[in-house]
Motif scaffolding. Structure first.
Motif, PDB file in Angstrom:
ATOM      1  N   ASP A 168       0.847  -1.187   0.000  1.00 11.12           N
ATOM      2  CA  ASP A 168       0.000   0.000   0.000  1.00 11.12           C
ATOM      3  C   ASP A 168       0.882   1.236   0.000  1.00 11.12           C
ATOM      4  N   GLY A 169       0.895   1.960  -1.111  1.00 10.74           N
ATOM      5  CA  GLY A 169       1.788   3.095  -1.266  1.00 10.74           C
ATOM      6  C   GLY A 169       1.458   4.289  -0.387  1.00 10.74           C
ATOM      7  N   TYR A 170       0.278   4.300   0.218  1.00 10.58           N
ATOM      8  CA  TYR A 170      -0.099   5.412   1.090  1.00 10.58           C
ATOM      9  C   TYR A 170       0.933   5.607   2.202  1.00 10.58           C
ATOM     10  N   TYR A 171       1.544   4.497   2.595  1.00  4.67           N
ATOM     11  CA  TYR A 171       2.492   4.537   3.709  1.00  4.67           C
ATOM     12  C   TYR A 171       3.942   4.636   3.248  1.00  4.67           C
ATOM     13  N   GLY A 172       4.131   4.866   1.945  1.00  7.50           N
ATOM     14  CA  GLY A 172       5.475   5.076   1.420  1.00  7.50           C
ATOM     15  C   GLY A 172       6.350   3.843   1.517  1.00  7.50           C
ATOM     16  N   TRP A 173       7.633   4.076   1.704  1.00  4.10           N
ATOM     17  CA  TRP A 173       8.599   2.976   1.850  1.00  4.10           C
ATOM     18  C   TRP A 173       9.621   3.436   2.893  1.00  4.10           C
ATOM     19  N   GLU A 174       9.219   3.290   4.137  1.00  4.14           N
ATOM     20  CA  GLU A 174       9.974   3.869   5.253  1.00  4.14           C
ATOM     21  C   GLU A 174      11.408   3.367   5.325  1.00  4.14           C
ATOM     22  N   GLU A 175      11.592   2.133   4.912  1.00  2.39           N
ATOM     23  CA  GLU A 175      12.938   1.534   4.970  1.00  2.39           C
ATOM     24  C   GLU A 175      13.961   2.345   4.183  1.00  2.39           C
ATOM     25  N   HIS A 176      13.533   2.965   3.087  1.00  5.40           N
ATOM     26  CA  HIS A 176      14.456   3.714   2.228  1.00  5.40           C
ATOM     27  C   HIS A 176      14.298   5.234   2.362  1.00  5.40           C
ATOM     28  N   ALA A 177      13.436   5.676   3.257  1.00  4.78           N
ATOM     29  CA  ALA A 177      13.240   7.118   3.466  1.00  4.78           C
ATOM     30  C   ALA A 177      14.472   7.701   4.184  1.00  4.78           C
ATOM     31  N   PRO A 178      14.671   9.030   4.064  1.00  2.00           N
ATOM     32  CA  PRO A 178      13.837  10.001   3.369  1.00  2.00           C
ATOM     33  C   PRO A 178      14.160  10.052   1.877  1.00  2.00           C
ATOM     34  N   PHE A 179      13.220  10.615   1.118  1.00  2.00           N
ATOM     35  CA  PHE A 179      13.367  10.730  -0.328  1.00  2.00           C
ATOM     36  C   PHE A 179      13.520  12.194  -0.736  1.00  2.00           C
ATOM     37  N   ASP A 180      14.342  12.414  -1.749  1.00  2.00           N
ATOM     38  CA  ASP A 180      14.488  13.765  -2.295  1.00  2.00           C
ATOM     39  C   ASP A 180      13.246  14.172  -3.074  1.00  2.00           C
ATOM     40  N   LYS A 181      12.659  13.189  -3.763  1.00  2.00           N
ATOM     41  CA  LYS A 181      11.494  13.452  -4.599  1.00  2.00           C
ATOM     42  C   LYS A 181      10.508  12.284  -4.455  1.00  2.00           C
ATOM     43  N   ILE A 182       9.212  12.595  -4.553  1.00  2.00           N
ATOM     44  CA  ILE A 182       8.154  11.578  -4.549  1.00  2.00           C
ATOM     45  C   ILE A 182       7.183  11.926  -5.667  1.00  2.00           C
ATOM     46  N   ILE A 183       6.761  10.928  -6.435  1.00  2.00           N
ATOM     47  CA  ILE A 183       5.775  11.133  -7.489  1.00  2.00           C
ATOM     48  C   ILE A 183       4.652  10.124  -7.295  1.00  2.00           C
ATOM     49  N   VAL A 184       3.414  10.613  -7.301  1.00  2.00           N
ATOM     50  CA  VAL A 184       2.237   9.773  -7.077  1.00  2.00           C
ATOM     51  C   VAL A 184       1.424   9.750  -8.369  1.00  2.00           C
ATOM     52  N   THR A 185       1.078   8.560  -8.827  1.00  2.00           N
ATOM     53  CA  THR A 185       0.389   8.435 -10.120  1.00  2.00           C
ATOM     54  C   THR A 185      -1.048   7.945  -9.982  1.00  2.00           C
ATOM     55  N   CYS A 186      -1.662   8.161  -8.805  1.00  2.00           N
ATOM     56  CA  CYS A 186      -3.073   7.844  -8.587  1.00  2.00           C
ATOM     57  C   CYS A 186      -3.707   9.004  -7.822  1.00  2.00           C
ATOM     58  N   GLY A 187      -5.017   9.198  -8.030  1.00  2.00           N
ATOM     59  CA  GLY A 187      -5.677  10.368  -7.489  1.00  2.00           C
ATOM     60  C   GLY A 187      -6.147  10.195  -6.059  1.00  2.00           C
ATOM     61  N   ILE A 188      -6.104  11.285  -5.303  1.00  2.00           N
ATOM     62  CA  ILE A 188      -6.515  11.294  -3.895  1.00  2.00           C
ATOM     63  C   ILE A 188      -6.959  12.705  -3.548  1.00  2.00           C
TER      64      ILE A 188
END
Length: 378
Positions: free
Chosen positions: A287-307
């Motif tokens: 579930d991408g809502y919770y990101g990927w904490e293991e590899h955080a933090p991220f410089d950039k994030i792109i979301v390809t589904c609507g919310i």
């Protein structure tokens, strides 16, 4: 009492009626395959309503040797070759609970995580496609990658339109677009529209975004070499593949398990076929809502589904000074936002939102779904 002559006329007339009836029965008798075509069922050969070609339900080959519509009796290609539109021709996977069109929900298999290959082992090719001439570009890519001329022409011509439309702004972005073979990430039934300005179906109730939108969102990220980027909504893998030419630290999450498996096999096949850069894409089904904490933090994030809101976990995993590009709004009418996470003079986090289209348009993205069914809309 019927006389002999009258009887003969009656017999002839009856014979003619039976013959005509036989013609009509033959004309409208469907074989099992014909009935499948008439319903537009997946796996039926031939056109479905609307003239869209459907999957032939071909047997899958080994990684890197998949051919669309090959049928069981078709001769297999040598390992290391791929054909555009092959992404849908894979062994069927168990349905995942909550996935569109699954029928009866079943227990989903454990999520699979693919760790990026070490940079030193990827062998990313040093490609520099010409951008000033269609013919030079086609000749260069045929020599270096062996890609099909018709798709190369479509790719270049669409790229020209994207530059004119300011969907691609830098030379790095233009080359990332030109190096990404979109035809491999489309499905066979819409392969003829691979470079159309449109969302295209990839099964499971989701789509691959059109080139203009992918380019505009990528450009808004302004991704630099070495930056770490997270994509939410892998889909068929096209967006992450394009990002792989801008940085070697790409991570992507897909919630639909069977689709994630298909895309994983596609990436594996492309790596075997001479695209080693895709081995560097870290991916998992979750579930991408919770990101990927293991590899955080991220410089950039792109979301390809609507919310309809910015997910707090994603905002938390975004670096201070980082950028998130995300479609926000009610179902079917999202504004694509560039969200920048800053820190003010007092040390407080400040969020700046900017519409990447400056109010000129809204997009209808597929909804941001959650595990177990439903969406993350509030």
């Amino acid at each position: 009492m019927i006389h002999g002559k009258t009887m003969r006329v009656f017999v002839v007339f009856a014979g003619i009626c039976l013959a005509v009836a036989g013609v009509f029965v033959s004309a409208f008798a469907f074989s099992p395959d014909d009935r499948a075509i008439a319903r537009g069922a997946p796996g039926a050969a031939g056109p479905s309503p609307g003239g869209v070609e459907r999957d032939n339900a071909a047997e899958p080959g080994q990684a890197g040797a998949v051919t669309p519509g090959q049928g069981i009796a078709a001769e297999r290609k040598p390992a290391g070759t791929l054909t555009p539109g092959q992404g849908n021709v894979v062994a069927p996977s168990p349905p995942v609970a909550g996935a569109p069109g699954q029928g009866n929900p079943v227990e989903p298999p454990p999520a699979k995580t693919v760790t990026p290959a070490p940079a030193a082992s990827r062998g990313v090719p040093d490609l520099d496609p010409p951008v000033d001439s269609l013919q030079k570009f086609v000749s260069y890519m045929k020599e270096k990658r062996g890609e099909e001329e018709k798709y190369l022409k479509q790719r270049f011509e669409r790229g020209v339109a994207m530059i004119h439309n300011k969907d691609l702004k830098t030379e790095r972005e233009v080359k990332a677009y030109l190096l990404t073979p979109r035809e491999f990430f489309c499905r066979k039934w819409n392969l003829g529209r691979a470079y159309d300005h449109a969302f295209l179906d990839i099964h499971y109730g989701v789509t691959i975004s059109g080139p203009h939108l992918v380019g505009r969102m990528t450009s808004a990220l302004d991704l630099k070499p070495g930056e770490k980027v997270l994509e939410i909504g892998t889909g068929s893998g096209y967006q992450a593949a394009m990002l792989a030419y801008l940085t070697d630290r790409v991570y992507t999450v897909e919630i639909i398990e069977p689709l994630a498996q298909e895309t994983d096999r596609l990436y594996t096949g492309l790596v075997a076929a001479g695209y080693p850069e895709y081995a560097g894409i870290g991916r998992k089904a979750d579930d991408g809502y919770y990101g990927w904490e293991e590899h955080a933090p991220f410089d950039k994030i792109i979301v390809t589904c609507g919310i309809d809101h910015i997910p707090p976990p994603l905002l938390k995993q975004l670096k201070t000074g980082g950028v998130m590009v995300i479609p926000v709004g009610p179902p079917g009418a999202q504004v694509v936002l560039k969200v920048t996470k800053n820190r003010d003079a007092d040390g407080n986090i400040a969020i700046v939102r900017e519409d990447i289209y400056q109010g000129r348009k809204k997009e209808a993205f597929v909804p941001f779904t959650k595990k177990g069914g439903g969406t993350h809309f509030k």
